[in-house]
Design an enzyme around this catalytic site. Structure first.
Site, short mmCIF file in Angstrom:
data_model
loop_
_atom_site.label_atom_id
_atom_site.label_comp_id
_atom_site.label_asym_id
_atom_site.label_seq_id
_atom_site.Cartn_x
_atom_site.Cartn_y
_atom_site.Cartn_z
N ASP A 299 -5.36 2.98 8.04
CA ASP A 299 -6.80 2.68 8.13
C ASP A 299 -7.10 1.21 8.35
OD1 ASP A 299 -7.45 5.30 7.66
OD2 ASP A 299 -8.63 4.93 5.85
N GLU B 263 -18.27 18.03 3.26
CA GLU B 263 -17.39 18.72 2.31
C GLU B 263 -17.94 18.56 0.88
OE1 GLU B 263 -13.53 17.00 3.24
OE2 GLU B 263 -13.05 18.70 4.53
N GLY C 56 -0.38 4.40 0.30
CA GLY C 56 -1.14 5.53 0.83
C GLY C 56 -0.28 6.25 1.87
N PHE C 57 -0.93 7.03 2.74
CA PHE C 57 -0.17 7.78 3.74
C PHE C 57 0.67 6.85 4.62
CE2 PHE C 57 -3.74 10.83 3.11
CZ PHE C 57 -2.98 11.90 2.70
N GLY D 81 0.82 -1.21 0.00
CA GLY D 81 0.00 0.00 0.00
C GLY D 81 0.85 1.26 0.00
C1 LIG Z 1 -12.92 11.50 0.78
C2 LIG Z 1 -11.96 11.41 1.95
C3 LIG Z 1 -11.55 12.57 2.60
C4 LIG Z 1 -10.66 12.49 3.68
N1 LIG Z 1 -10.26 13.65 4.28
C5 LIG Z 1 -9.33 13.58 5.27
C6 LIG Z 1 -8.84 14.77 5.87
O1 LIG Z 1 -9.25 15.86 5.51
N2 LIG Z 1 -7.89 14.66 6.83
C7 LIG Z 1 -7.41 13.44 7.25
O2 LIG Z 1 -6.53 13.38 8.11
N3 LIG Z 1 -7.87 12.31 6.71
C8 LIG Z 1 -8.83 12.34 5.73
N4 LIG Z 1 -9.30 11.20 5.18
C9 LIG Z 1 -8.83 9.92 5.70
C10 LIG Z 1 -7.47 9.59 5.14
O3 LIG Z 1 -7.45 9.86 3.75
C11 LIG Z 1 -7.18 8.13 5.42
O4 LIG Z 1 -7.23 7.94 6.80
C12 LIG Z 1 -5.80 7.76 4.90
O5 LIG Z 1 -5.77 7.89 3.49
C13 LIG Z 1 -5.44 6.35 5.29
O6 LIG Z 1 -4.16 6.08 4.81
P1 LIG Z 1 -3.76 4.60 4.49
O7 LIG Z 1 -2.35 4.65 3.98
O8 LIG Z 1 -4.05 3.72 5.65
O9 LIG Z 1 -4.74 4.14 3.35
P2 LIG Z 1 -4.92 4.73 1.89
O10 LIG Z 1 -4.54 6.15 1.80
O11 LIG Z 1 -6.31 4.33 1.49
O12 LIG Z 1 -3.87 3.90 1.03
C14 LIG Z 1 -4.03 2.52 0.84
C15 LIG Z 1 -3.20 2.14 -0.37
O13 LIG Z 1 -3.20 0.72 -0.47
C16 LIG Z 1 -3.43 0.35 -1.80
N5 LIG Z 1 -4.05 -0.97 -1.75
C17 LIG Z 1 -5.24 -1.31 -1.19
N6 LIG Z 1 -5.45 -2.63 -1.29
C18 LIG Z 1 -4.37 -3.15 -1.91
C19 LIG Z 1 -4.01 -4.46 -2.32
N7 LIG Z 1 -4.80 -5.51 -2.06
N8 LIG Z 1 -2.84 -4.64 -2.95
C20 LIG Z 1 -2.02 -3.57 -3.22
N9 LIG Z 1 -2.33 -2.31 -2.86
C21 LIG Z 1 -3.48 -2.10 -2.21
C22 LIG Z 1 -4.34 1.42 -2.35
O14 LIG Z 1 -4.23 1.50 -3.76
C23 LIG Z 1 -3.79 2.67 -1.66
O15 LIG Z 1 -2.78 3.27 -2.41
C24 LIG Z 1 -10.18 11.24 4.11
C25 LIG Z 1 -10.60 10.08 3.46
C26 LIG Z 1 -11.48 10.16 2.39
C27 LIG Z 1 -11.91 8.91 1.68
#
Ligand SMILES: Cc1cc2nc3c(=O)[nH]c(=O)nc-3n(C[C@H](O)[C@H](O)[C@H](O)COP(=O)(O)OP(=O)(O)OC[C@H]3O[C@@H](n4cnc5c(N)ncnc54)[C@H](O)[C@@H]3O)c2cc1C
Length: 440
Positions: free
Chosen positions: A306, A176, A18-19, A16
């Site tokens: 997440d 939003e 993401g953040f 992943g």
């Molecule tokens: C519309 C929206 C608005 C938001 N606004 C805010 C805000 O204003 N402030 C704030 O702090 N937070 C906000 N959030 C929450 C924040 O974006 C999430 O908490 C954060 O993105 C989580 O980060 P993460 O790396 O855990 O997951 P993600 O950012 O979702 O990244 C997960 C990554 O894993 C990859 N992935 C998933 N499954 C697989 C797989 N099986 N194999 C390979 N890759 C995979 C995906 O492609 C993605 O790149 C918002 C969320 C959304 C949806």
């Protein structure tokens, strides 16, 4: 050529980008003797907090998507692999992708984020537009623009819901998005479609809970309701969505709203990978982790962001926020480096930057710091910009364009920059089946 894994016990697989995944890979990349394989189903990072701005034509998709290969281009000890991970073998510390590749490491970090939760609402998975990925944002934008074109072609369709937008969920995403759609209608579409009765357009916001922005203070609930009311958004609070159909939405109180555009901001749950990983699961189907982000019975495996239930100091899990994800990813990297150095891992400590939401152009609410100072209007917007600029630095080093955009957006009232229909989705009005929205 990317360097191969070292074979010295220092290969880390991160699932992943993401953040959370970026926070982890970034930190590990600073150590030349550690090799990182970063796997994502997309070859870009998507900046989720600004998805709704792409959906409402305020930003182009490229403004919030950053190439993972470019982000790590200067780091020969990081390989980026495009692939969807289908399963994890915790004992072997190996992941397998849907196309059958098996990638093993000395440590594995699961950072696969969330997926929309439709709570088994009838028709929602088929007909609603979720907003959790760039593909979702582009599909929603195409639908919104498509509907304005349809109404322009045949204004009688307005009575059948062509310009009625229903947003489900009154958390930050729903508030939003509702505010941004209202701004799009009043500030831009009324100018672009000057022959059309754009004033007949409606935005509805529905939530089962009694207030907007439930996680915020009472004052913020009232402020958000006031701002959205000024923008003409109609609130349906304390009522559930019973069914989403292709031509309408039905609420629990019997109200039926004709619409061709239902935006789903109603909740999230763990992605399928959480269950497929064979690890202990807790609330929301997320992976239960210990204070140091490791997992009971699965040495060498970490879960962050997440997808993880990360315990906070009060025993409750930390919320699904970008700042929690970024900080937990970095903390997992520190844990892995401690493992490698034979040191003790430290528990994850979250530095709470507060919570905030922007309610259309020119208004935001923010509750900052442990004491939850409330900020509104321009001050809240400045805080919103600051927090997101900090998140942006976790993704890439340059934030000047983001800050420029923010002030321009807040102060100038400029219209959307992108009004293309290149990814149009066809809308059927009679008996013929309509084109499906983007798959979830
Ligand atoms: C519309 C929206 C608005 C938001 N606004 C805010 C805000 O204003 N402030 C704030 O702090 N937070 C906000 N959030 C929450 C924040 O974006 C999430 O908490 C954060 O993105 C989580 O980060 P993460 O790396 O855990 O997951 P993600 O950012 O979702 O990244 C997960 C990554 O894993 C990859 N992935 C998933 N499954 C697989 C797989 N099986 N194999 C390979 N890759 C995979 C995906 O492609 C993605 O790149 C918002 C969320 C959304 C949806």
């Amino acid at each position: 050529m990317p360097a191969e894994p070292t074979g010295n016990g220092r290969h880390v697989v991160v699932v992943g980008g993401g953040f959370a995944g970026l926070g982890c890979a970034r930190e590990l990349a600073r150590h030349d003797d550690v090799h990182v394989t970063l796997i994502d189903q997309h070859n870009y990072h998507q900046f989720q907090p600004l998805l709704y701005q792409v959906a409402t034509c305020q930003l182009a998709a490229g403004d919030i998507a950053f190439s993972l290969r470019r982000l790590f281009g200067s780091r020969p000890n990081v390989d980026v692999r495009l692939g969807e991970v289908a399963s994890l073998d915790p004992e072997a510390r190996a992941v397998t992708t849907t196309d059958g590749r098996r990638i093993a490491g000395d440590a594995v970090v699961i950072a696969a984020g969330s997926q929309p939760n439709f709570f088994r609402t009838r028709g929602a998975a088929q007909h609603a537009f979720p907003l959790y990925s760039l593909d979702h944002a582009k599909a929603l934008r195409a639908r919104i623009l498509g509907l304005f074109e349809e109404a322009d072609r045949d204004p009688s369709l307005i009575e059948r819901g062509a310009l009625t937008f229903v947003v489900v969920g009154a958390g930050p995403t729903g508030v939003e998005t509702a505010g941004a759609i209202a701004d799009l209608i009043h500030d831009t579409m009324s100018v672009e479609y000057h022959d059309l009765a754009v004033s007949a357009a409606e935005v509805h916001l529905v939530d089962l809970g009694p207030v907007l922005l439930g996680a915020f203070s009472d004052k913020a609930h009232d402020y958000a309701a006031k701002v959205l009311g000024r923008k003409g958004v109609r609130l349906h609070l304390g009522v559930a969505v019973q069914e989403v159909a292709d031509s309408h939405v039905t609420l629990g109180d019997g109200t039926t709203i004709p619409t061709r555009c239902v935006v789903w901001g109603g909740g999230i749950k763990a992605p399928d990978l959480a269950a497929a990983a064979g690890l202990p699961l807790g609330r929301g189907g997320r992976i239960d982790v210990r204070l140091d982000l490791t997992i009971e019975g699965a040495p060498g495996i970490y879960a962050v962001g997440d997808i993880a239930n990360i315990p906070g100091p009060d025993g409750h899990a930390h919320p699904q926020l970008g700042s929690v994800a970024l900080q937990s990813g970095t903390a997992a990297a520190h844990g892995i480096l401690a493992d490698l150095a034979g040191k003790t891992r430290k528990p994850f400590h979250y530095h709470d930057k507060g919570i905030m939401a922007m309610i259309g152009r020119g208004a935001a609410v923010a509750e900052v710091g442990a004491h939850r100072h409330e900020l509104h209007g321009v001050v809240a917007f400045s805080a919103w910009l600051g927090v997101h600029a900090m998140l942006m630095t976790g993704v890439r080093n340059r934030i000047d364009a983001f800050v420029d955009w923010g002030w321009d957006y807040f102060s100038s009232g400029r219209g959307p920059q992108v009004l293309d229909r290149s990814d149009d989705a066809r809308i059927a009005w009679d008996d013929e089946p309509e084109a499906e929205p983007a798959a979830v």
